[in-house]
Write a protein that holds these residues in place. Structure first.
Motif, PDB file in Angstrom:
ATOM      1  N   MET A 197       0.850  -1.187   0.000  1.00  0.00           N
ATOM      2  CA  MET A 197       0.000   0.000   0.000  1.00  0.00           C
ATOM      3  C   MET A 197       0.894   1.250   0.000  1.00  0.00           C
ATOM      4  O   MET A 197       1.955   1.261   0.635  1.00  0.00           O
ATOM      5  CB  MET A 197      -0.907   0.001   1.233  1.00  0.00           C
ATOM      6  N   VAL A 198       0.458   2.293  -0.683  1.00  0.00           N
ATOM      7  CA  VAL A 198       1.334   3.448  -0.874  1.00  0.00           C
ATOM      8  C   VAL A 198       1.536   4.260   0.394  1.00  0.00           C
ATOM      9  O   VAL A 198       2.518   4.988   0.520  1.00  0.00           O
ATOM     10  CB  VAL A 198       0.819   4.356  -2.005  1.00  0.00           C
ATOM     11  N   SER A 199       0.615   4.150   1.360  1.00  0.00           N
ATOM     12  CA  SER A 199       0.718   4.979   2.564  1.00  0.00           C
ATOM     13  C   SER A 199      -0.198   4.426   3.647  1.00  0.00           C
ATOM     14  O   SER A 199      -1.053   3.567   3.385  1.00  0.00           O
ATOM     15  CB  SER A 199       0.298   6.428   2.257  1.00  0.00           C
ATOM     16  N   ALA A 200      -0.034   4.958   4.864  1.00  0.00           N
ATOM     17  CA  ALA A 200      -0.968   4.615   5.935  1.00  0.00           C
ATOM     18  C   ALA A 200      -2.378   5.070   5.574  1.00  0.00           C
ATOM     19  O   ALA A 200      -3.359   4.381   5.870  1.00  0.00           O
ATOM     20  CB  ALA A 200      -0.523   5.259   7.242  1.00  0.00           C
ATOM     21  N   GLY A 201      -2.481   6.218   4.920  1.00  0.00           N
ATOM     22  CA  GLY A 201      -3.794   6.707   4.492  1.00  0.00           C
ATOM     23  C   GLY A 201      -4.485   5.758   3.535  1.00  0.00           C
ATOM     24  O   GLY A 201      -5.705   5.606   3.566  1.00  0.00           O
ATOM     25  N   GLU A 254      -5.519   6.701  11.833  1.00  0.00           N
ATOM     26  CA  GLU A 254      -4.459   6.718  10.825  1.00  0.00           C
ATOM     27  C   GLU A 254      -3.090   6.910  11.473  1.00  0.00           C
ATOM     28  O   GLU A 254      -2.096   6.320  11.029  1.00  0.00           O
ATOM     29  CB  GLU A 254      -4.706   7.814   9.793  1.00  0.00           C
ATOM     30  N   ARG A 255      -3.013   7.719  12.525  1.00  0.00           N
ATOM     31  CA  ARG A 255      -1.742   7.925  13.214  1.00  0.00           C
ATOM     32  C   ARG A 255      -1.219   6.595  13.762  1.00  0.00           C
ATOM     33  O   ARG A 255      -0.029   6.282  13.660  1.00  0.00           O
ATOM     34  CB  ARG A 255      -1.929   8.945  14.340  1.00  0.00           C
ATOM     35  N   ARG A 256      -2.101   5.798  14.325  1.00  0.00           N
ATOM     36  CA  ARG A 256      -1.681   4.518  14.897  1.00  0.00           C
ATOM     37  C   ARG A 256      -1.388   3.487  13.804  1.00  0.00           C
ATOM     38  O   ARG A 256      -0.481   2.656  13.957  1.00  0.00           O
ATOM     39  CB  ARG A 256      -2.737   4.010  15.874  1.00  0.00           C
ATOM     40  N   VAL A 257      -2.148   3.515  12.722  1.00  0.00           N
ATOM     41  CA  VAL A 257      -1.860   2.641  11.585  1.00  0.00           C
ATOM     42  C   VAL A 257      -0.488   2.962  11.006  1.00  0.00           C
ATOM     43  O   VAL A 257       0.278   2.058  10.624  1.00  0.00           O
ATOM     44  CB  VAL A 257      -2.961   2.776  10.511  1.00  0.00           C
ATOM     45  N   PRO A 293       5.072   0.174   9.250  1.00  0.00           N
ATOM     46  CA  PRO A 293       6.168   1.061   8.847  1.00  0.00           C
ATOM     47  C   PRO A 293       6.501   0.896   7.368  1.00  0.00           C
ATOM     48  O   PRO A 293       6.221  -0.147   6.763  1.00  0.00           O
ATOM     49  CB  PRO A 293       7.332   0.608   9.734  1.00  0.00           C
ATOM     50  N   PRO A 294       7.131   1.914   6.760  1.00  0.00           N
ATOM     51  CA  PRO A 294       7.528   1.803   5.351  1.00  0.00           C
ATOM     52  C   PRO A 294       8.526   0.668   5.148  1.00  0.00           C
ATOM     53  O   PRO A 294       9.405   0.436   5.965  1.00  0.00           O
ATOM     54  CB  PRO A 294       8.170   3.170   5.056  1.00  0.00           C
ATOM     55  N   LYS A 349       6.694   1.646   0.552  1.00  0.00           N
ATOM     56  CA  LYS A 349       5.301   1.225   0.690  1.00  0.00           C
ATOM     57  C   LYS A 349       5.082   0.524   2.030  1.00  0.00           C
ATOM     58  O   LYS A 349       6.022   0.106   2.699  1.00  0.00           O
ATOM     59  CB  LYS A 349       4.900   0.308  -0.459  1.00  0.00           C
ATOM     60  N   ARG A 350       3.822   0.404   2.418  1.00  0.00           N
ATOM     61  CA  ARG A 350       3.441  -0.327   3.627  1.00  0.00           C
ATOM     62  C   ARG A 350       2.882  -1.678   3.207  1.00  0.00           C
ATOM     63  O   ARG A 350       2.110  -1.759   2.240  1.00  0.00           O
ATOM     64  CB  ARG A 350       2.383   0.443   4.427  1.00  0.00           C
TER      65      ARG A 350
END
Length: 258
Positions: free
Chosen positions: A193-197, A228-231, A236-237, A242-243
């Motif tokens: 996934m590209v980001s936590a978002g 999202e902060r906790r995700v 981590p990247p 990516k995640r």
């Protein structure tokens, strides 16, 4: 619960359809007259059934009118019906009851699974795939944040917002005594996934929905930001930035005796 969003669900349609394809690949039927897709969503899984069994009468059911409207637009040749899986009964015994990522929303599997299996035609197949990610960080964090102020009062008991699944052996035991064959397995998909978002967007279309639906707009924004902060910390990247989202899924394929 507010209604489902076909557009949000389809943002990760390829990833969601992959387990549906792998479930169908293990269905031991050379042909079928009637096939049913329980919890058909926007019709991506029903489309697989139509391709596999082109001569069959295909019916998709869902409890969301927007999802059914999307499915009807996608597959005008199939029939789509509004229904609740918990009380659904077929008018005629189908050769295949296929439930991809839907039964995890329905309670009382000890009664539900045998009832669905018993409604099949002789030699028919019950094929089920369910996310088994309740204890993954994505879902533990949903409940963790939901238990805190100022969200806890509005959300209520977060532990009850999704059905607890049985272990694979439990589903085997529910079916093996009456079935000609039972096949159960578990797969953990790994989705870059590209980001936590992006992870939050993925689960917002499914598992996160019962949580945010209970919140007013101001509380919803705060909940999503904290989640999202906790995700972001939990995933981590990797070396490419990516995640890696681990997504375990449970599969059950059981065939009735002829």
């Amino acid at each position: 619960m507010l209604d489902w969003s076909p557009a949000l669900y389809r943002r990760y349609e390829d990833e969601r359809t992959r387990p549906a394809q792998e479930l169908l690949a293990r269905v031991p039927l050379a042909g079928a007259s009637r096939v049913v897709d329980l919890g058909c969503g926007p019709g991506n899984s029903t489309e697989l059934l139509v391709r596999r069994f082109p001569g069959a009468e295909a019916t998709g059911t869902d409890n969301s009118e927007p999802m059914l409207a999307s499915a009807r637009e996608r597959l005008p040749q199939a029939r789509f019906e509004l229904s609740d899986i918990a009380t659904w009964q077929p008018a005629q015994a189908p050769d295949l009851i296929y439930a991809n990522a839907s039964l995890q929303w329905v309670p009382d599997h000890e009664t539900l699974i045998p009832r669905l299996f018993a409604s099949l035609a002789p030699g028919g197949v019950l094929a089920v795939q369910m996310p088994d990610n309740r204890e993954e960080p994505t879902h533990r964090l949903m409940r963790e944040v939901a238990a805190e102020a100022p969200w806890a009062q509005a959300i209520g008991d977060a532990d009850k917002l999704r059905t607890r699944l049985l272990p694979l052996s439990g589903y085997y035991d529910l079916l093996a005594g009456e079935a000609a064959r039972v096949d159960v397995w578990r797969t953990a998909y790994q989705h870059p996934m590209v980001s936590a978002g992006a992870i939050v967007e993925w689960v917002r279309g499914t598992g996160l929905k019962p949580f945010v639906d209970r919140l007013q707009a101001d509380l919803q924004a705060g909940y999503l930001a904290e989640y999202e902060r906790r995700v972001d910390r939990a995933y981590p990247p990797r070396s490419d930035g990516k995640r890696l989202l681990a997504f375990p899924r449970m599969f059950i394929v059981a065939q009735r005796k002829p």
